[in-house]
Design an enzyme around this catalytic site. Structure first.
Site, PDB file in Angstrom:
ATOM      1  N   CYS A  75       3.441   0.927  -8.236  1.00  0.00           N
ATOM      2  CA  CYS A  75       4.411  -0.003  -7.718  1.00  0.00           C
ATOM      3  C   CYS A  75       5.124  -0.553  -9.075  1.00  0.00           C
ATOM      4  CB  CYS A  75       3.348  -1.553  -7.866  1.00  0.00           C
ATOM      5  SG  CYS A  75       3.575  -2.680  -6.808  1.00  0.00           S
ATOM      6  N   CYS A 104       0.971  -1.266  -0.362  1.00  0.00           N
ATOM      7  CA  CYS A 104      -0.117   0.095  -0.129  1.00  0.00           C
ATOM      8  C   CYS A 104       0.879   1.181   0.186  1.00  0.00           C
ATOM      9  CB  CYS A 104      -0.613   0.023   1.099  1.00  0.00           C
ATOM     10  SG  CYS A 104      -0.149   0.239   3.125  1.00  0.00           S
ATOM     11  N   CYS A 148      -4.667  -0.221  -2.442  1.00  0.00           N
ATOM     12  CA  CYS A 148      -5.052   0.844  -2.760  1.00  0.00           C
ATOM     13  C   CYS A 148      -4.917   1.598  -3.951  1.00  0.00           C
ATOM     14  CB  CYS A 148      -4.222   1.396  -1.738  1.00  0.00           C
ATOM     15  SG  CYS A 148      -2.695   2.413  -1.826  1.00  0.00           S
TER      16      CYS A 148
END
Length: 136
Positions: free
Chosen positions: A90, A11, A83
């Site tokens: 990422c 996250c 999220c």
């Protein structure tokens, strides 16, 4: 004995959602998975997340907030972003890494009375727990 496959929860700040997911993941899946969590940034472990997990008997107080370990990310069998920020930011995953996205509200941004904030944390916590049980 073969290494356990890595399950990586990611996250934004690795302070609430991914920490709770790591705690439940270790409790529910720890025999079969190397459960880890990280954030795009490391914001420190949120004391309210620790408190809300303690309510259900899961101690996450010794977990540490950290940023993504690219080696672990690339070796993971399953990466779950919690999220939109984590999903969008990422690092690119290799094709062999399976990924899922659970779009959860950020309980650290909850506003209102202490009871209302606690309820947001509990709702997110309970949602995470039920999703992890489905992974079994």
């Amino acid at each position: 004995m073969a290494e356990k496959p890595i399950l990586y929860f990611i996250c934004t700040g690795n302070s609430c959602r991914s920490q709770m997911a790591e705690g439940f993941g270790k409790e529910v899946l720890g025999d079969n998975w190397d459960v880890r969590s990280a954030g795009i940034e490391a914001h420190g472990l949120n004391p309210k997340a620790v408190e809300m997990m303690d309510e259900v008997g899961v101690d996450i107080s010794n977990q540490e907030s950290s940023t993504i370990d690219l080696d672990a990310l690339n070796r993971a069998e399953l990466v779950i972003t919690l999220c939109g920020d984590a999903r969008d930011n990422c690092p690119t995953l290799p094709p062999n890494v399976q990924s899922e996205h659970w779009g959860l509200v950020d309980p650290a941004k909850a506003e209102g009375t202490e009871a209302e904030v606690n309820q947001v944390f509990r709702d997110v916590r309970d949602d995470i727990k039920s999703r992890i049980k489905e992974l079994k």
